[in-house]
Design a protein around this motif. Sequence first.
Motif, PDB file in Angstrom:
ATOM      1  N   TYR A  28     -35.119  17.601 -33.611  1.00 29.81           N
ATOM      2  CA  TYR A  28     -35.182  18.309 -34.889  1.00 29.81           C
ATOM      3  C   TYR A  28     -33.992  19.232 -35.102  1.00 29.81           C
ATOM      4  N   LEU A  29     -33.240  19.527 -34.029  1.00 30.20           N
ATOM      5  CA  LEU A  29     -32.136  20.468 -34.114  1.00 30.20           C
ATOM      6  C   LEU A  29     -30.887  19.821 -33.513  1.00 30.20           C
ATOM      7  N   THR A  30     -29.867  19.631 -34.327  1.00 31.96           N
ATOM      8  CA  THR A  30     -28.643  19.022 -33.817  1.00 31.96           C
ATOM      9  C   THR A  30     -27.795  20.068 -33.116  1.00 31.96           C
ATOM     10  N   SER A  31     -26.817  19.603 -32.369  1.00 33.70           N
ATOM     11  CA  SER A  31     -25.956  20.543 -31.648  1.00 33.70           C
ATOM     12  C   SER A  31     -25.142  21.395 -32.624  1.00 33.70           C
ATOM     13  N   GLU A  32     -24.820  20.855 -33.791  1.00 34.81           N
ATOM     14  CA  GLU A  32     -24.094  21.646 -34.792  1.00 34.81           C
ATOM     15  C   GLU A  32     -24.969  22.789 -35.312  1.00 34.81           C
ATOM     16  N   GLN A  33     -26.249  22.502 -35.515  1.00 35.02           N
ATOM     17  CA  GLN A  33     -27.158  23.549 -35.979  1.00 35.02           C
ATOM     18  C   GLN A  33     -27.329  24.627 -34.919  1.00 35.02           C
ATOM     19  N   LYS A  34     -27.391  24.218 -33.638  1.00 36.60           N
ATOM     20  CA  LYS A  34     -27.493  25.194 -32.563  1.00 36.60           C
ATOM     21  C   LYS A  34     -26.255  26.072 -32.521  1.00 36.60           C
ATOM     22  N   LYS A  35     -25.069  25.459 -32.645  1.00 40.94           N
ATOM     23  CA  LYS A  35     -23.829  26.244 -32.635  1.00 40.94           C
ATOM     24  C   LYS A  35     -23.789  27.222 -33.797  1.00 40.94           C
ATOM     25  N   GLU A  36     -24.321  26.798 -34.939  1.00 42.41           N
ATOM     26  CA  GLU A  36     -24.368  27.687 -36.103  1.00 42.41           C
ATOM     27  C   GLU A  36     -25.277  28.891 -35.821  1.00 42.41           C
ATOM     28  N   ILE A  37     -26.424  28.647 -35.190  1.00 39.53           N
ATOM     29  CA  ILE A  37     -27.336  29.741 -34.834  1.00 39.53           C
ATOM     30  C   ILE A  37     -26.675  30.679 -33.847  1.00 39.53           C
ATOM     31  N   PHE A  38     -26.008  30.108 -32.828  1.00 45.07           N
ATOM     32  CA  PHE A  38     -25.353  30.938 -31.813  1.00 45.07           C
ATOM     33  C   PHE A  38     -24.204  31.746 -32.408  1.00 45.07           C
ATOM     34  N   SER A  39     -23.444  31.153 -33.338  1.00 46.76           N
ATOM     35  CA  SER A  39     -22.332  31.900 -33.925  1.00 46.76           C
ATOM     36  C   SER A  39     -22.840  32.993 -34.866  1.00 46.76           C
ATOM     37  N   LYS A  40     -23.982  32.747 -35.516  1.00 43.20           N
ATOM     38  CA  LYS A  40     -24.520  33.727 -36.456  1.00 43.20           C
ATOM     39  C   LYS A  40     -25.146  34.926 -35.736  1.00 43.20           C
ATOM     40  N   TYR A  41     -25.899  34.655 -34.662  1.00 41.04           N
ATOM     41  CA  TYR A  41     -26.643  35.718 -34.001  1.00 41.04           C
ATOM     42  C   TYR A  41     -26.050  36.141 -32.667  1.00 41.04           C
ATOM     43  N   GLY A  42     -25.269  35.265 -32.028  1.00 33.02           N
ATOM     44  CA  GLY A  42     -24.654  35.608 -30.752  1.00 33.02           C
ATOM     45  C   GLY A  42     -23.262  36.158 -30.955  1.00 33.02           C
ATOM     46  N   LYS A  43     -22.510  36.203 -29.872  1.00 38.51           N
ATOM     47  CA  LYS A  43     -21.144  36.715 -29.953  1.00 38.51           C
ATOM     48  C   LYS A  43     -20.153  35.642 -30.378  1.00 38.51           C
ATOM     49  N   SER A  44     -20.446  34.372 -30.028  1.00 37.90           N
ATOM     50  CA  SER A  44     -19.603  33.246 -30.435  1.00 37.90           C
ATOM     51  C   SER A  44     -20.494  32.015 -30.536  1.00 37.90           C
ATOM     52  N   ASN A  45     -19.906  30.879 -30.942  1.00 37.00           N
ATOM     53  CA  ASN A  45     -20.737  29.685 -31.086  1.00 37.00           C
ATOM     54  C   ASN A  45     -21.086  29.048 -29.745  1.00 37.00           C
ATOM     55  N   SER A  46     -20.469  29.517 -28.652  1.00 40.97           N
ATOM     56  CA  SER A  46     -20.841  29.009 -27.327  1.00 40.97           C
ATOM     57  C   SER A  46     -21.641  30.051 -26.537  1.00 40.97           C
ATOM     58  N   ASP A  47     -22.047  31.134 -27.205  1.00 40.58           N
ATOM     59  CA  ASP A  47     -22.802  32.196 -26.549  1.00 40.58           C
ATOM     60  C   ASP A  47     -24.284  31.827 -26.540  1.00 40.58           C
ATOM     61  N   THR A  48     -24.695  31.116 -25.478  1.00 41.17           N
ATOM     62  CA  THR A  48     -26.076  30.665 -25.413  1.00 41.17           C
ATOM     63  C   THR A  48     -26.953  31.595 -24.588  1.00 41.17           C
ATOM     64  N   GLY A  49     -26.366  32.578 -23.918  1.00 40.86           N
ATOM     65  CA  GLY A  49     -27.125  33.381 -22.984  1.00 40.86           C
ATOM     66  C   GLY A  49     -27.562  34.740 -23.482  1.00 40.86           C
ATOM     67  N   SER A  50     -26.970  35.231 -24.552  1.00 44.51           N
ATOM     68  CA  SER A  50     -27.336  36.575 -25.004  1.00 44.51           C
ATOM     69  C   SER A  50     -28.770  36.565 -25.538  1.00 44.51           C
ATOM     70  N   PRO A  51     -29.479  37.669 -25.369  1.00 42.62           N
ATOM     71  CA  PRO A  51     -30.868  37.724 -25.853  1.00 42.62           C
ATOM     72  C   PRO A  51     -30.985  37.447 -27.346  1.00 42.62           C
ATOM     73  N   GLU A  52     -30.017  37.913 -28.126  1.00 44.87           N
ATOM     74  CA  GLU A  52     -30.081  37.706 -29.577  1.00 44.87           C
ATOM     75  C   GLU A  52     -30.057  36.221 -29.927  1.00 44.87           C
ATOM     76  N   SER A  53     -29.147  35.467 -29.289  1.00 47.37           N
ATOM     77  CA  SER A  53     -29.041  34.049 -29.618  1.00 47.37           C
ATOM     78  C   SER A  53     -30.280  33.294 -29.148  1.00 47.37           C
ATOM     79  N   GLN A  54     -30.836  33.673 -28.002  1.00 43.28           N
ATOM     80  CA  GLN A  54     -32.051  33.012 -27.519  1.00 43.28           C
ATOM     81  C   GLN A  54     -33.238  33.323 -28.420  1.00 43.28           C
TER      82      GLN A  54
END
Length: 90
Positions: free
Chosen positions: A3-29
Amino acid sequence: MNYLTSEQKKEIFSKYGKSNSDTGSPESQIALFSNRIEHLTKHLQIHKKDFATQRSLLKLVGKRRRLLNYLKDRDIERYRAIVAALGLRR
Protein backbone atom coordinates in the motif's frame (compact mmCIF):
# COMPACT_ATOMS: atom_id res chain seq x y z
CA MET A 1 0.72 -5.75 -3.13
CA ASN A 2 2.13 -2.95 -1.04
CA TYR A 3 0.00 0.00 0.00
CA LEU A 4 3.01 2.30 0.43
CA THR A 5 5.65 2.72 -2.27
CA SER A 6 9.24 3.59 -1.53
CA GLU A 7 8.67 7.06 -3.01
CA GLN A 8 5.82 7.67 -0.58
CA LYS A 9 8.01 6.52 2.31
CA LYS A 10 10.80 8.88 1.23
CA GLU A 11 8.27 11.70 1.06
CA ILE A 12 7.12 10.96 4.63
CA PHE A 13 10.72 10.78 5.86
CA SER A 14 11.68 14.04 4.14
CA LYS A 15 8.59 15.81 5.49
CA TYR A 16 8.85 14.68 9.11
CA GLY A 17 12.46 13.51 9.46
CA LYS A 18 15.72 15.31 8.88
CA SER A 19 16.16 14.01 5.31
CA ASN A 20 14.50 11.57 2.93
CA SER A 21 16.83 8.79 4.13
CA ASP A 22 16.23 9.53 7.83
CA THR A 23 14.38 6.38 8.82
CA GLY A 24 15.50 6.21 12.44
CA SER A 25 14.37 9.45 14.05
CA PRO A 26 11.31 9.15 16.30
CA GLU A 27 9.43 11.76 14.26
CA SER A 28 9.78 9.84 10.99
CA GLN A 29 8.81 6.54 12.64
CA ILE A 30 5.76 8.14 14.29
CA ALA A 31 4.71 9.60 10.93
CA LEU A 32 5.13 6.21 9.22
CA PHE A 33 3.13 4.45 11.96
CA SER A 34 0.41 7.11 11.72
CA ASN A 35 0.15 6.56 7.97
CA ARG A 36 -0.15 2.80 8.49
CA ILE A 37 -2.70 3.24 11.30
CA GLU A 38 -4.82 5.40 9.02
CA HIS A 39 -4.62 2.76 6.27
CA LEU A 40 -5.59 -0.09 8.62
CA THR A 41 -8.45 1.94 10.11
CA LYS A 42 -9.94 2.40 6.63
CA HIS A 43 -9.55 -1.33 6.00
CA LEU A 44 -11.31 -2.20 9.26
CA GLN A 45 -14.24 0.09 8.48
CA ILE A 46 -14.95 -2.13 5.46
CA HIS A 47 -13.93 -5.50 6.96
CA LYS A 48 -15.37 -5.32 10.46
CA LYS A 49 -14.61 -8.94 11.42
CA ASP A 50 -10.93 -8.94 10.44
CA PHE A 51 -9.63 -9.50 13.95
CA ALA A 52 -6.02 -10.20 12.94
CA THR A 53 -5.80 -6.75 11.38
CA GLN A 54 -7.52 -5.29 14.42
CA ARG A 55 -4.85 -6.81 16.66
CA SER A 56 -2.02 -5.49 14.49
CA LEU A 57 -3.65 -2.06 14.53
CA LEU A 58 -3.70 -2.07 18.33
CA LYS A 59 -0.04 -3.13 18.42
CA LEU A 60 0.85 -0.28 16.05
CA VAL A 61 -1.03 2.25 18.19
CA GLY A 62 0.93 1.01 21.20
CA LYS A 63 4.24 1.33 19.37
CA ARG A 64 3.38 4.88 18.32
CA ARG A 65 2.34 5.72 21.88
CA ARG A 66 5.66 4.44 23.27
CA LEU A 67 7.61 6.47 20.70
CA LEU A 68 5.58 9.57 21.57
CA ASN A 69 6.25 9.03 25.28
CA TYR A 70 9.97 8.62 24.55
CA LEU A 71 10.00 11.84 22.55
CA LYS A 72 8.02 13.68 25.23
CA ASP A 73 10.54 12.64 27.89
CA ARG A 74 13.58 13.56 25.77
CA ASP A 75 12.52 16.75 23.95
CA ILE A 76 9.10 18.28 24.63
CA GLU A 77 9.36 20.78 21.76
CA ARG A 78 9.93 18.06 19.16
CA TYR A 79 7.02 16.13 20.70
CA ARG A 80 4.70 19.13 20.42
CA ALA A 81 5.83 19.77 16.84
CA ILE A 82 5.13 16.21 15.63
CA VAL A 83 1.77 16.04 17.43
CA ALA A 84 0.72 19.32 15.81
CA ALA A 85 2.00 18.29 12.37
CA LEU A 86 0.15 14.97 12.41
CA GLY A 87 -2.93 16.29 14.21
CA LEU A 88 -2.89 13.55 16.84
CA ARG A 89 -4.37 15.51 19.73
CA ARG A 90 -7.75 17.20 19.41
